[in-house]
Design an enzyme around this catalytic site. Structure first.
Site, short mmCIF file in Angstrom:
data_model
loop_
_atom_site.label_atom_id
_atom_site.label_comp_id
_atom_site.label_asym_id
_atom_site.label_seq_id
_atom_site.Cartn_x
_atom_site.Cartn_y
_atom_site.Cartn_z
N LYS A 1 98.18 73.68 -8.99
CA LYS A 1 98.26 72.22 -8.86
C LYS A 1 98.26 71.55 -10.23
O LYS A 1 97.42 71.87 -11.08
CB LYS A 1 97.05 71.71 -8.07
CG LYS A 1 97.27 71.67 -6.61
CD LYS A 1 96.22 70.85 -5.91
CE LYS A 1 96.38 71.01 -4.42
NZ LYS A 1 97.71 70.64 -3.91
N ARG B 1 100.12 75.49 5.89
CA ARG B 1 100.97 75.85 7.03
C ARG B 1 100.94 77.36 7.29
O ARG B 1 101.17 77.80 8.41
CB ARG B 1 102.39 75.33 6.79
CG ARG B 1 103.06 75.92 5.60
CD ARG B 1 104.27 75.12 5.15
NE ARG B 1 103.90 73.91 4.45
CZ ARG B 1 104.78 72.99 4.04
NH1 ARG B 1 106.06 73.14 4.28
NH2 ARG B 1 104.36 71.93 3.40
N1 BES Z 1 96.08 70.41 0.44
C1 BES Z 1 97.35 70.01 -0.02
C2 BES Z 1 97.74 68.63 0.51
C3 BES Z 1 96.91 67.50 0.00
C4 BES Z 1 97.25 66.86 -1.17
C5 BES Z 1 95.82 67.04 0.72
C6 BES Z 1 96.50 65.80 -1.64
C7 BES Z 1 95.06 65.98 0.26
C8 BES Z 1 95.40 65.37 -0.91
C9 BES Z 1 98.41 70.99 0.43
O1 BES Z 1 97.99 72.30 0.50
C10 BES Z 1 99.51 70.95 -0.57
O2 BES Z 1 99.28 71.32 -1.68
N2 BES Z 1 100.68 70.50 -0.14
C11 BES Z 1 101.81 70.42 -0.99
C12 BES Z 1 102.99 71.03 -0.28
C13 BES Z 1 104.20 71.23 -1.15
C14 BES Z 1 103.91 72.26 -2.22
C15 BES Z 1 105.36 71.65 -0.30
C16 BES Z 1 102.06 68.93 -1.27
O3 BES Z 1 101.91 68.12 -0.35
O4 BES Z 1 102.35 68.62 -2.41
MN MN Z 2 98.09 73.31 -1.37
#
Ligand code: BES
Ligand code: MN
Ligand code: ZN
Length: 497
Positions: A274, A349
């Site tokens: 991240k 997912r």
């Molecule tokens: N846990 C995150 C989503 C999230 C982001 C929840 C900010 C709460 C606050 C999830 O696992 C994630 O990282 N999703 C990515 C997906 C992408 C890589 C396709 C996202 O939403 O950026």
């Molecule tokens: Mn994630």
């Protein structure tokens, strides 16, 4: 550990106010309306009784503050009572707007905040029917929530009282309060403590509730759970767990509701780390879905609802290590579907897919609902006060929508756009997991389309709660951090089945 959950009870308020009853109250909340002029919205006789008991004139008090107090929803005028021998130290006049459940909820949250971390015994005269008594009471208790691991003496806990005429809502209010409260505690607990094993241990403690049973799988037990393992084996110190929590009332076996919760104890993103790094700070709350699913089953059991409810907690840490999965890996989900991993930060997912496929194969659900902090895209679209809801069942969507508006956890029905399904194509596996072919964007929608591949022919709902599960500020009913979103919505919905 945390202080106690606030106690709620009912009382004959006029006996209490006049001091004829022993049970002492320290704070009194009076409803205020403003329709062309501020008014204390209680009967004339009650108003007189209050004025006599506390030796004040409410009219004078209102005149004294003048236009500084507008009486709008949740605005509070504080009247200190000096030297009163009956222990009541304050009267709060609070704006209650249209007296709807929504307005009484806001007023309740404001009152709860006023007495946060104190030993106040607050009696409220605001509710006017059972519906708004319920939301008011729940909001008061939740507004007083806070969490910390500070050493030293623990803060005190307020208690809340309502009129005896609404005592029938007490049990439900108590269950919704404790369900949401405990969900918040689980979400706030940081990932070095709240590991998959620790959360499964917390879940096990609810196994003593009548008709509740718990099963935990780990290690070899997870053989077929390809998604959960691919994500969770990134941590060798805190390996993954699958937890099944079932509430089965003796008299009824249907309908059967299965809740699948995303339980990522910490989401670093994995190899697709991240960035920027500060977005990682909130990621201890990436198990909010699992926590809400767990506490919903517990709530159903405590209310002895005539529905069978099972929660599947998909618990894993998405760590960055030598055992992390790689972009381009192909994994085999529960039931055999293969998936090409693209971005390891789309881990939610992957763990949900196993849970959904497991539920479809073994549990014969009448309703299959997953709840997850799944995508940043959902937050971009709806922000913090609405969860994104996906389902092909219009009637079910309407019902969840209505329940959410009432109980204060709102969801918005989003489209499952079939035209975007081609985004899931993969050259080497059944699907690619981030749905990035053809660059459709719409990340919350394409994530939902991915999940749908695992639900068979079930009546399915996907709740993407990335927005409302966390609050960025300490305001209203919510503390900064985990809100416990989902417990009230799902528990209240279960009562409609
Ligand atoms: N846990 C995150 C989503 C999230 C982001 C929840 C900010 C709460 C606050 C999830 O696992 C994630 O990282 N999703 C990515 C997906 C992408 C890589 C396709 C996202 O939403 O950026
Ligand atoms: Mn994630
Ligand atoms: Zn995540």
């Amino acid at each position: 550990m945390n202080r106690q959950i606030p106690k709620i009870s009912s009382a004959d308020f006029s006996a209490l106010i006049s001091g004829k009853k022993k049970k002492e109250i320290t704070h009194l909340a009076l409803p205020v309306t403003n329709n062309d002029g501020i008014e204390i919205a209680v009967s004339q006789s009650l108003k007189r009784e209050i004025e006599k008991t506390f030796k004040i004139s409410l009219t004078d008090e209102l005149a004294k503050v003048g236009p500084a107090f507008t009486g709008k929803v949740a605005e509070i005028l504080e009247i200190p009572l000096l030297g009163d021998e009956k222990k009541v130290s304050r009267i709060y006049c609070v704006g209650i707007g249209e007296r709807s459940p929504q307005d009484l909820r806001k007023a309740g949250a404001a009152l709860g905040r006023k007495v946060k971390a104190s030993n106040a015994q607050l009696l409220t005269l605001c509710p006017s029917d059972e519906s708004n008594a319920l939301t008011h009471l729940v909001a008061m208790a939740l507004g007083s929530y806070s969490w910390s691991e500070k050493s030293g003496p623990q803060p005190e806990t307020p208690s809340f009282l309502i009129s005896d005429s609404y005592r029938r809502v007490l049990k439900k209010a108590e269950v919704l309060i404790s369900g949401t409260w405990r969900t918040r505690d689980l979400v706030h607990t940081p990932a070095n403590i709240a590991t998959p094993e620790w959360i499964s241990g917390q879940a096990k403690r609810f196994g003593k509730i009548p008709n509740v049973s718990i099963k935990v799988l780990s290690g070899q037990g997870l053989r077929e759970f390809g998604g959960l393992k691919a994500v969770g084996n990134s941590s060798t110190v805190h390996p993954p767990r699958f937890v099944r929590v079932s509430y089965q009332p003796k008299a009824r076996t249907s309908p059967h509701v299965v809740l699948v919760g995303k339980g990522i104890t910490f989401d670093t993103g994995g190899v697709s780390l991240k960035r920027p790094y500060d977005v990682m700070m909130g990621m201890k709350s990436d198990m909010s879905g699992a926590a809400a699913a767990l506490m919903t089953v517990v709530s159903a059991a405590e209310l002895k609802l005539p529905v069978r409810v099972t929660a599947l907690l998909m618990l894993a840490e998405n760590a960055l290590s030598g055992t992390s999965q790689r972009p381009s890996d192909v994994i085999k989900h529960y039931g055999g579907t293969t998936v090409e991993v693209i971005n390891t930060d789309a881990e939610g997912r992957l763990v949900l897919a196993d849970g959904l496929a497991y539920a479809d194969k073994h549990l014969d659900p009448d309703y299959l609902i997953d709840i997850a902090t799944l995508t940043g895209a959902a937050t971009l679209g709806l922000s913090r006060y609405y969860g994104a809801m996906y389902t092909r069942d219009e009637k079910l969507a309407k019902n969840l929508n209505r329940v959410g508006d009432f109980i204060g956890e709102r969801v918005w029905h989003m489209p499952l756009v079939d035209d975007y399904s081609i985004a899931l194509e993969s050259d080497v596996a059944d699907f690619n997991h981030t749905a990035d072919k053809f660059a459709f964007q719409g990340g919350s929608i394409t994530a939902a389309l991915f999940l749908e591949k695992f639900v068979g022919k079930r009546r399915w709902v996907h709740l993407d709660i990335a927005g409302p599960a966390r609050s960025e500020n300490d305001a209203g009913e919510n503390p900064k951090g985990g809100t416990g979103f989902g417990v009230r919505l799902l528990t209240e919905w279960l009562t409609t089945l």
